[in-house]
Design a protein around this motif. Structure first.
Motif, PDB file in Angstrom:
ATOM      1  N   TRP A 106       0.850  -1.190   0.000  1.00  0.00           N
ATOM      2  CA  TRP A 106       0.000   0.000   0.000  1.00  0.00           C
ATOM      3  C   TRP A 106       0.879   1.230   0.000  1.00  0.00           C
ATOM      4  O   TRP A 106       1.959   1.235   0.590  1.00  0.00           O
ATOM      5  CB  TRP A 106      -0.828   0.076   1.287  1.00  0.00           C
ATOM      6  CG  TRP A 106      -1.938  -0.901   1.398  1.00  0.00           C
ATOM      7  CD1 TRP A 106      -1.912  -2.097   2.050  1.00  0.00           C
ATOM      8  CD2 TRP A 106      -3.247  -0.763   0.845  1.00  0.00           C
ATOM      9  NE1 TRP A 106      -3.130  -2.703   1.944  1.00  0.00           N
ATOM     10  CE2 TRP A 106      -3.960  -1.920   1.212  1.00  0.00           C
ATOM     11  CE3 TRP A 106      -3.880   0.232   0.079  1.00  0.00           C
ATOM     12  CZ2 TRP A 106      -5.286  -2.108   0.831  1.00  0.00           C
ATOM     13  CZ3 TRP A 106      -5.194   0.026  -0.283  1.00  0.00           C
ATOM     14  CH2 TRP A 106      -5.889  -1.128   0.084  1.00  0.00           C
ATOM     15  N   ARG A 107       0.371   2.294  -0.608  1.00  0.00           N
ATOM     16  CA  ARG A 107       1.005   3.598  -0.452  1.00  0.00           C
ATOM     17  C   ARG A 107       0.151   4.418   0.511  1.00  0.00           C
ATOM     18  O   ARG A 107      -1.082   4.308   0.519  1.00  0.00           O
ATOM     19  CB  ARG A 107       1.055   4.349  -1.793  1.00  0.00           C
ATOM     20  CG  ARG A 107       1.830   3.622  -2.858  1.00  0.00           C
ATOM     21  CD  ARG A 107       3.298   3.588  -2.594  1.00  0.00           C
ATOM     22  NE  ARG A 107       3.909   4.898  -2.749  1.00  0.00           N
ATOM     23  CZ  ARG A 107       5.166   5.158  -2.399  1.00  0.00           C
ATOM     24  NH1 ARG A 107       5.927   4.222  -1.843  1.00  0.00           N
ATOM     25  NH2 ARG A 107       5.677   6.367  -2.589  1.00  0.00           N
ATOM     26  N   THR A 108       0.807   5.212   1.301  1.00  0.00           N
ATOM     27  CA  THR A 108       0.083   6.152   2.144  1.00  0.00           C
ATOM     28  C   THR A 108       0.562   7.559   1.789  1.00  0.00           C
ATOM     29  O   THR A 108       1.537   7.714   1.043  1.00  0.00           O
ATOM     30  CB  THR A 108       0.316   5.849   3.638  1.00  0.00           C
ATOM     31  OG1 THR A 108      -0.593   6.636   4.415  1.00  0.00           O
ATOM     32  CG2 THR A 108       1.733   6.147   4.097  1.00  0.00           C
ATOM     33  N   ALA A 129       3.226   2.360   2.962  1.00  0.00           N
ATOM     34  CA  ALA A 129       2.550   2.294   4.265  1.00  0.00           C
ATOM     35  C   ALA A 129       3.080   1.092   5.028  1.00  0.00           C
ATOM     36  O   ALA A 129       3.151  -0.005   4.482  1.00  0.00           O
ATOM     37  CB  ALA A 129       1.046   2.131   4.054  1.00  0.00           C
ATOM     38  N   GLU A 184      -0.303   1.829   9.566  1.00  0.00           N
ATOM     39  CA  GLU A 184      -0.452   3.190   9.033  1.00  0.00           C
ATOM     40  C   GLU A 184      -1.630   3.202   8.058  1.00  0.00           C
ATOM     41  O   GLU A 184      -2.062   2.151   7.592  1.00  0.00           O
ATOM     42  CB  GLU A 184       0.833   3.612   8.325  1.00  0.00           C
ATOM     43  CG  GLU A 184       1.973   3.784   9.292  1.00  0.00           C
ATOM     44  CD  GLU A 184       3.256   4.213   8.604  1.00  0.00           C
ATOM     45  OE1 GLU A 184       4.050   4.896   9.252  1.00  0.00           O
ATOM     46  OE2 GLU A 184       3.464   3.855   7.429  1.00  0.00           O
ATOM     47  N   GLU A 185      -2.111   4.409   7.743  1.00  0.00           N
ATOM     48  CA  GLU A 185      -3.316   4.495   6.907  1.00  0.00           C
ATOM     49  C   GLU A 185      -3.022   4.060   5.475  1.00  0.00           C
ATOM     50  O   GLU A 185      -2.271   4.725   4.780  1.00  0.00           O
ATOM     51  CB  GLU A 185      -3.840   5.939   6.870  1.00  0.00           C
ATOM     52  CG  GLU A 185      -4.221   6.514   8.215  1.00  0.00           C
ATOM     53  CD  GLU A 185      -5.354   5.761   8.887  1.00  0.00           C
ATOM     54  OE1 GLU A 185      -5.997   4.911   8.224  1.00  0.00           O
ATOM     55  OE2 GLU A 185      -5.583   6.001  10.080  1.00  0.00           O
ATOM     56  N   PRO A 186      -3.607   2.952   5.006  1.00  0.00           N
ATOM     57  CA  PRO A 186      -3.387   2.580   3.604  1.00  0.00           C
ATOM     58  C   PRO A 186      -4.284   3.425   2.689  1.00  0.00           C
ATOM     59  O   PRO A 186      -5.450   3.615   2.990  1.00  0.00           O
ATOM     60  CB  PRO A 186      -3.792   1.108   3.564  1.00  0.00           C
ATOM     61  CG  PRO A 186      -4.523   0.823   4.831  1.00  0.00           C
ATOM     62  CD  PRO A 186      -4.488   2.020   5.707  1.00  0.00           C
ATOM     63  N   TYR A 187      -3.729   3.946   1.615  1.00  0.00           N
ATOM     64  CA  TYR A 187      -4.513   4.763   0.676  1.00  0.00           C
ATOM     65  C   TYR A 187      -4.632   4.118  -0.702  1.00  0.00           C
ATOM     66  O   TYR A 187      -5.694   4.072  -1.282  1.00  0.00           O
ATOM     67  CB  TYR A 187      -3.844   6.129   0.459  1.00  0.00           C
ATOM     68  CG  TYR A 187      -4.100   7.175   1.491  1.00  0.00           C
ATOM     69  CD1 TYR A 187      -3.614   7.047   2.777  1.00  0.00           C
ATOM     70  CD2 TYR A 187      -4.797   8.333   1.161  1.00  0.00           C
ATOM     71  CE1 TYR A 187      -3.824   8.038   3.718  1.00  0.00           C
ATOM     72  CE2 TYR A 187      -5.007   9.332   2.104  1.00  0.00           C
ATOM     73  CZ  TYR A 187      -4.527   9.178   3.372  1.00  0.00           C
ATOM     74  OH  TYR A 187      -4.736  10.162   4.295  1.00  0.00           O
TER      75      TYR A 187
END
Ligand code: UDP
Length: 388
Positions: free
Chosen positions: A256-258, A318, A322-325
């Motif tokens: 994932w990117r955050t 991420a 942490e918040e996955p976006y």
């Protein structure tokens, strides 16, 4: 009493909750955050009153009549139409790539046909049978090599930190390419921003006598009344958190990117003259800057004349928790996802939905459409079977 537990109050969870509640089910929604609405949530900045999209800009757009009618039950929309510019090597160009971008980049006055021929010649290296293979082949086939290098390579290396040959072609086809001077960001029939803000819209969706919301409530906290161990098997569950987290990452982490948003109040009535400015150069550390006042030109009279709020957006991988976006969806992720889907099929009373639960790059309107159809096809028949 609860007939259905919904884990996560983003647009998928809220739509599912609302549909179930209107069908007569008692619905409990839990969310580990202290507000509902997932990443669409917005709040007025305390100093200026300007509405800030807390998790990055959310622009509502759809061509789906049913979704448009549905969302209009809960909010009206402003006539906002999204436009984006991009700064590359010290020059500002309109995005997405259109005839204006092409002519400005080549300092030319090509007609649509001439520009098409030029771009085709600049994409000639791409084997037509491999166009859809990945982000790079697709991107070059659409805009040619020079524009790809200027507008996509640097931005994408910052946004994804992943080789464009590893990324799916579907990421680049999110953006239209036009041989006219139309630089609207989206192609959809309907577009706008909720007139009195996302918070009001999302709160109204949850406002139903059959819906109870518990915030600051973590599904993975064994002490919680609505924990995974206490609910799964006893209640039907709609789970909208990350699918790998549900299975305790046993098949490995999905990529994932955050993002990090660096907010700043600037002492001017207008910092950049547009809502979103992208930065295509690698040596600029952020991908884009949002200037929130421009999302609501109709509020100009109520917003301060001498202050504005901007947010620089930085992207990174991420870590767990942490918040996955953004799902990265590289080959290794796709393989893991397949195994997670097999595991999900062994959980008959849990429906996995939304961007995190399906590991799909869903826009807001897609999350709503998906919830509406999965409610009709899966959850409604299940609930009516249960109550028979
Ligand atoms: N993109 C790019 N340059 C830009 C804008 C977008 O290379 O100026 C690429 C980038 O890889 C991005 C993708 O196109 O992730 C999709 O863009 P979109 O604006 O849809 O991204 P989002 O708003 O969802 O972050």
């Amino acid at each position: 009493m609860t007939d259905l537990l919904i884990v996560g109050s983003g647009l998928f969870g809220l739509t599912m909750a609302r549909e179930a509640a209107e069908a007569g089910a008692k619905v409990t929604i839990i969310d580990r955050r202290d507000h509902l609405g997932g990443n669409a949530w917005s709040e007025p900045d305390p100093e200026t009153g300007i509405e800030v999209h807390k998790y990055g800009a959310h622009l509502f757009h759809t061509s789906n009549e049913r979704v448009w009618e549905y969302v209009n039950r809960f909010t009206s929309f402003t006539p906002y139409v999204h436009h984006v510019y991009t700064t590359v090597n010290g020059v500002v160009y309109p995005m997405p790539v259109n005839l204006g971008t092409i002519n400005q980049f080549f300092q030319a006055a090509y007609s649509p046909d001439e520009a098409r021929a030029l771009i085709a010649s600049q994409a000639a290296d791409i084997d037509p049978t491999h166009v859809d293979d990945n982000f790079r082949t697709k991107g070059i086939s659409l805009v040619g090599k020079p524009l790809f290098e200027a507008f996509f390579e640097g931005y994408t290396s910052k946004q994804w930190q992943t080789d464009p040959e590893e990324l799916p072609a579907s990421i680049v086809t999110r953006l239209p390419v036009r041989y006219t001077y139309d630089n609207r960001y989206f192609n959809d029939t309907y577009e706008g921003l909720p007139t009195d803000g996302y918070a009001a819209w999302l709160t109204r969706m949850s406002d139903h006598p059959n819906i109870t919301v518990h915030l600051d409530t973590d599904f993975f906290d064994p002490e919680s009344e609505f924990s995974k161990s206490r609910t799964v098997g006893n209640l039907p569950v709609v789970y909208t958190g990350p699918i790998d987290e549900y299975f305790d990452y046993r098949e490995g982490d999905l990529g994932w990117r955050t993002i990090d948003l660096e907010l700043e109040v600037k002492p001017t009535g207008d910092s950049q003259g547009c809502p979103v400015m992208n930065y295509g150069d690698r040596n600029v550390p952020y991908t884009r800057i949002h200037e929130f006042r421009h999302f609501h030109p109709e509020r100009a009279e109520t917003y301060p004349k001498d202050k504005t709020v901007i947010a620089r957006e930085y992207s990174r991988f991420a870590k767990r928790g942490e918040e996955p976006y953004y799902p990265i969806n590289a080959a290794a992720d796709r393989k893991r996802l397949k195994t997670y889907h097999e595991l999900a099929a062994t959980e008959p009373n849990v429906l996995f939905g939304g961007r995190l639960g399906t590991y799909k790059y869903l826009d807001m309107h897609m999350a709503i459409a998906s919830a509406l159809s999965r409610f009709n096809n899966v959850v409604a028949p299940f609930l009516s079977g249960e109550t028979k």
